[in-house]
Design an enzyme around this catalytic site. Structure first.
Site, short mmCIF file in Angstrom:
data_model
loop_
_atom_site.label_atom_id
_atom_site.label_comp_id
_atom_site.label_asym_id
_atom_site.label_seq_id
_atom_site.Cartn_x
_atom_site.Cartn_y
_atom_site.Cartn_z
N ARG A 156 54.17 38.72 28.83
CA ARG A 156 53.54 39.86 28.12
C ARG A 156 54.57 40.80 27.48
NH1 ARG A 156 49.73 36.98 29.19
NH2 ARG A 156 47.62 37.68 29.64
N SER A 225 43.17 42.75 29.84
CA SER A 225 43.86 43.23 31.05
C SER A 225 44.54 44.56 30.75
CB SER A 225 44.93 42.24 31.49
OG SER A 225 44.39 40.97 31.70
N GLU A 320 49.58 47.17 30.47
CA GLU A 320 49.79 45.99 29.62
C GLU A 320 49.68 46.33 28.13
OE1 GLU A 320 49.06 42.20 27.71
OE2 GLU A 320 47.68 43.85 27.89
N1 EPU Z 1 40.34 38.39 41.38
C1 EPU Z 1 39.83 39.22 42.34
N2 EPU Z 1 38.66 39.86 42.06
C2 EPU Z 1 38.00 39.69 40.89
C3 EPU Z 1 38.54 38.82 39.92
C4 EPU Z 1 39.72 38.19 40.19
O1 EPU Z 1 40.39 39.39 43.40
O2 EPU Z 1 36.96 40.31 40.74
C5 EPU Z 1 41.59 37.68 41.69
C6 EPU Z 1 41.25 36.27 42.11
O3 EPU Z 1 41.88 36.02 43.32
C7 EPU Z 1 41.81 35.39 41.02
C8 EPU Z 1 42.92 36.27 40.50
O4 EPU Z 1 42.42 37.60 40.59
O5 EPU Z 1 42.31 34.21 41.55
C9 EPU Z 1 43.35 35.96 39.10
O6 EPU Z 1 42.27 36.15 38.19
P1 EPU Z 1 42.27 35.43 36.76
O7 EPU Z 1 42.36 33.97 36.91
O8 EPU Z 1 41.14 36.00 35.98
O9 EPU Z 1 43.66 35.84 36.10
P2 EPU Z 1 44.49 37.19 35.99
O10 EPU Z 1 45.82 36.90 36.58
O11 EPU Z 1 43.75 38.34 36.57
C10 EPU Z 1 45.61 36.64 33.73
C11 EPU Z 1 45.81 37.30 32.39
C12 EPU Z 1 44.55 37.15 31.55
C13 EPU Z 1 44.27 35.65 31.38
C14 EPU Z 1 44.07 35.03 32.78
C15 EPU Z 1 43.89 33.53 32.73
C16 EPU Z 1 47.41 39.08 32.77
C17 EPU Z 1 47.66 40.54 32.83
N3 EPU Z 1 46.15 38.70 32.56
O12 EPU Z 1 44.61 37.37 34.42
O13 EPU Z 1 44.84 37.70 30.28
O14 EPU Z 1 43.11 35.45 30.60
O15 EPU Z 1 45.27 35.29 33.56
O16 EPU Z 1 45.12 32.92 32.51
O17 EPU Z 1 48.35 38.30 32.89
C18 EPU Z 1 44.73 39.68 28.97
O18 EPU Z 1 45.97 39.65 28.94
O19 EPU Z 1 44.09 40.58 28.38
C19 EPU Z 1 44.02 38.67 29.73
C20 EPU Z 1 42.71 38.70 29.89
#
Ligand code: EPU
Length: 325
Positions: A156, A225, A320
């Site tokens: 990012r 995010s 972010e």
């Molecule tokens: N989770 C919770 N509660 C929730 C939802 C998620 O605890 O209500 C936990 C779960 O354990 C899950 C973990 O969060 O395993 C990760 O969630 P997710 O797979 O949605 O990924 P993220 O790490 O939260 C990142 C990116 C997203 C991207 C997704 C998929 C960042 C800051 N965000 O989110 O990017 O779509 O991975 O690869 O790195 C963005 O940058 O705007 C964005 C949406």
């Protein structure tokens, strides 16, 4: 004079002045206007990763240049895309033309020119994996071509985040004729029974995952995010494991990457919206404007989350999106 700043958080925000740029000549002309007014110059795309203050002491140019050119260099297919093109349209176009690599980045809001700034990424893929070069217009109005390694890409991050004087006018991507889908994320794997099919099927799958999890900014204003996933030391991660039976943690260069969503969820923020700002239920890392929020409301909410996550878990969450003031 004031110029409304488009932003998908739907915040009322105005730059001191601004204009639309449909070409590099427009960028030069607008920059001259900014210089005449004594204002710092900044280009934006669709406003899907910015948090502008109510009054921004800058000249804001909105990039609207269009055009997609494809060519082949030493057998490798390339696309040269104008900054004002829509990112998701590019992903679907490439998939339909047998130009592979971008499929997991489907449905990320915003423009092509904004994509390298935060090095957009999802489901194990980042745009930097495909960037051959980025063409910019520098502070003197000169065209410069930055190679991938000049762009300072990391999670990012890029050199563009700290150098708003470099205006991205087009992006050159090196893609592949071979379809080697990246399917290792559980959410992605769960979409397919046996085989993924073709690139269009993968784009459709990623699109439906995102539609299920993330709010459509056209309906519920947001900038995706709001915080980065934090990277902490091994000892902090071990200490946190005592609090969380199922701590999400990945080894990365420089430490252990945690899930900001999990920390925010665990701290109970899903159940603590104000009347104007809240966390999205399916993905609490996304802050949403529930109606009538100002930048102050959003920042106050984000700061309260940061302070509590720091107090509870000893983890500092970094914003972010880019703040414009
Ligand atoms: N989770 C919770 N509660 C929730 C939802 C998620 O605890 O209500 C936990 C779960 O354990 C899950 C973990 O969060 O395993 C990760 O969630 P997710 O797979 O949605 O990924 P993220 O790490 O939260 C990142 C990116 C997203 C991207 C997704 C998929 C960042 C800051 N965000 O989110 O990017 O779509 O991975 O690869 O790195 C963005 O940058 O705007 C964005 C949406």
């Amino acid at each position: 004079m004031s110029y409304p700043i488009p932003n998908t958080l739907n915040l009322p925000a105005n730059a001191q002045a601004g204009g639309l740029a449909t070409s590099i000549e427009d960028v030069r002309r607008l920059r001259e206007m900014a210089d005449d007014l004594g204002l710092p110059f900044r280009a934006i795309g669709a406003g899907s990763n910015i948090v502008p203050e109510y009054e921004v002491a800058e000249f804001v140019a909105v990039m609207k240049n269009r055009g997609v050119k494809t060519n082949v260099k030493q057998g490798v297919p390339h696309v040269d895309v104008a900054a004002g093109e829509n990112w998701h349209d590019l992903v679907t176009y490439c998939a339909s033309k047998g130009l592979h690599g971008l499929e997991n980045l489907a449905l990320i809001p915003g423009t092509v020119g904004a994509a390298p700034i935060q090095n957009i990424g999802a489901y194990g893929v980042e745009i930097s994996d495909f960037i051959e070069s980025v063409t910019v217009c520098d502070e003197h109005g000169l065209k410069q071509i930055l190679s991938q390694s000049d762009c300072g890409f990391s999670y990012r991050e890029s050199t563009f985040k700290t150098q708003p004087e470099l205006v991205v006018v087009s992006v050159q991507l090196a893609l592949s004729r071979e379809f080697n889908p990246r399917l290792d994320y559980p959410d992605v794997l769960a979409e397919f029974d046996r085989s993924v099919g073709d690139a269009n099927a993968l784009v459709t799958a990623i699109t439906s995952i995102r539609q299920r999890k993330l709010p459509d900014p056209a309906i519920v204003p947001n900038v995706g995010s709001f915080f980065k996933n934090p990277v902490v030391t091994v000892s902090i991660a071990s200490r946190l494991r005592e609090k969380f039976k199922n701590l999400v943690a990945y080894e990365v260069q420089g430490g252990i990457k945690l899930s900001a969503a999990q920390l925010i969820d665990h701290a109970g923020w899903k159940d603590r919206p104000t009347d104007k700002v809240g966390c999205w239920q399916q993905q609490p890392l996304v802050l949403v404007n529930l109606g009538g929020a100002t930048t102050e409301d959003v920042i106050a909410y984000a700061t309260a989350i940061q302070q509590e996550v720091l107090a509870l878990y000893g983890v500092q969450l970094e914003l972010e999106p880019s703040l414009l003031s």
